[in-house]
Scaffold this active site. Structure first.
Site: not given
Ligand code: NAD
Length: 410
Positions: A165, A253
């Site tokens: 999401k 949420y």
């Molecule tokens: P994050 O920044 O920690 O990780 C993103 C990852 O995407 C990076 O580590 C990298 O591996 C990759 N990536 C590829 N291209 C990128 C770019 N141009 N810029 C940055 N990163 C890039 O983020 P996250 O917190 O892991 O979030 C990732 C996804 O998960 C989002 O869509 C977020 O909304 C979702 N999320 C969901 C929940 C949940 O509870 N369902 C919680 C946190 C995040």
């Protein structure tokens, strides 16, 4: 690189008069060049390994013969700290491949999770996954602005998709994702984990059973303070990758809770957004979004979300006969819930951590047994439509009338 145009970066006024929200109105459809803001490149690029990531002592293996193999796309915080460690609890899902722009990270994580070397893909050779029968489904855990592109790539490779999401950053993108699923004859599921979480499931049941009487008011709060960063350093602050404000990533949420607790779709929406002046965190997005939804029953939902106020994750339903309070409401673990109908009863319907394996097994069942997905692309599209209406209301300072499918009237 584009230099900021001051007139387009005016502060949003929370108590705006007509036309007082030019910046957000411009954001709704403009490109970075038109807005005069610096936009990061909209493509998947490798990131460093996050600090202190837990690694399994022994690789979690498939537990059943028909276990669904997932390729994890994007090895960031959420994938590495929450989802990947929870595959061990799934009965019909396992990690079959990883996809990352950082080969070194891919090797460390791949080795720890028992992913063979030839199943550690890069963003460049991802298309080869089409020939990899070990992979049934692709789990997209990339920044939100990349969800559509990688969902389309996964369907083009003939795989099913679990997409984090928000589904995408515009309803047009969501519609493309749904069309791609239909064309590929594959399942599309949005990772709304609360639909597999015991506290939220119990809350839905209680509301349907009129546990607080007729619902009058729902209040949701999703807040935290973003650390010092620019949009180039934190994708959540970037309009191209994170959206128009805190609504897409965290406030979603509240939007979801308001709908599944009320059991209704709003017939009108009015909203306000605020962007502080001269704060590098908010050069591209709003810091605060407040929304009032009116439902056909007469119930209202007041949703509040920000990236610049002390942490809160809360949902409260107030009815004619009592109050349900959830705080934290939608956490990974440690959710709490109280039902007060004269005397307060603390409810503990189960272990919140089952939500992660629950959503993985649900998609696995949907794929293997060909059943409908509970958190479908249509649900993701509906929510993105509502968020578009919220931002439009804030930008144009008007009440938006809504259709039952989340589209705007007129
Ligand atoms: P994050 O920044 O920690 O990780 C993103 C990852 O995407 C990076 O580590 C990298 O591996 C990759 N990536 C590829 N291209 C990128 C770019 N141009 N810029 C940055 N990163 C890039 O983020 P996250 O917190 O892991 O979030 C990732 C996804 O998960 C989002 O869509 C977020 O909304 C979702 N999320 C969901 C929940 C949940 O509870 N369902 C919680 C946190 C995040």
């Amino acid at each position: 690189m584009v230099i900021a145009t001051p007139s387009r970066r005016d502060v949003l006024q929370f108590t705006a008069g007509a036309g007082a929200l030019p910046w957000l109105a411009a954001c709704a459809s403009a490109t970075g060049d038109e807005l005069g803001v610096e936009m990061p490149e909209l493509r998947a690029v490798g990131q460093p390994m996050p600090q202190g990531v837990p690694l399994p002592e022994t690789p979690p293996l498939a537990k059943s013969e028909d276990s669904v193999g997932f390729a994890i796309v994007g090895l960031g915080d959420y994938a590495l700290r929450q989802m990947m460690p929870r595959f061990v609890n799934a009965r019909r899902a396992h990690i079959a491949a990883v996809v990352t722009g950082n080969a070194e990270k891919g090797d460390i994580i791949g080795a720890a999770y028992g992913v063979p070397e030839d199943a550690r893909y890069s963003y460049e050779n991802f298309a080869e996954i089409a020939e990899d029968d070990r992979v049934d489904a692709v789990y997209i855990v990339l920044p939100s602005g990349l969800h559509m592109e990688w969902t389309e790539k996964a369907f083009a490779a003939g795989k099913h998709v679990l997409c984090e999401k928000p589904m995408a950053l515009s309803s047009a993108e969501c519609e493309r994702m749904i069309a791609a699923a239909e064309q590929a004859h594959r399942k599309l599921m949005i990772a709304y984990r609360c639909h597999f979480e015991p506290f939220n499931l119990r809350a839905m049941e209680l509301m349907r059973a009129q546990a607080v009487g007729d619902i009058r008011v729902i209040r949701t709060d999703q807040h935290y303070r973003a650390g010092p960063a620019t949009p180039a350093q934190n994708w959540r602050l970037s309009r191209a990758l994170g959206g128009q404000g805190p609504l897409e990533d965290y406030g979603i949420y509240g939007v979801q809770s308001a709908l599944y607790l009320s059991g209704e779709m709003p017939e009108s929406i009015v909203a306000r957004a605020y962007r502080p002046k001269d704060d590098p965190r908010f050069s591209e997005i709003a810091a605060y979004v407040g929304t009032l939804m009116q439902f056909p029953s007469g119930a209202v939902a007041q949703l509040s979300t920000s990236y610049d106020s002390a942490g809160s994750n809360r949902a409260v339903v107030r009815g004619t006969g009592g109050t349900l309070t959830m705080s934290p409401a939608t956490s990974y673990t440690g959710n709490r819930m109280t039902l007060d109908t004269g005397t307060a009863e603390i409810l503990e319907p189960g272990d919140p951590t089952v939500q992660f394996a629950g959503q993985l097994d649900h998609l696995a069942d949907a794929i293997r047994d060909d059943i409908a997905v509970r958190t479908s692309g249509e649900m993701g599209l509906r929510d993105v439509r509502l968020m578009e209406a919220i931002y439009l209301s804030a930008a144009e300072d008007r009440i938006i009338s809504m259709n039952p499918d989340g589209t705007m009237k007129g």
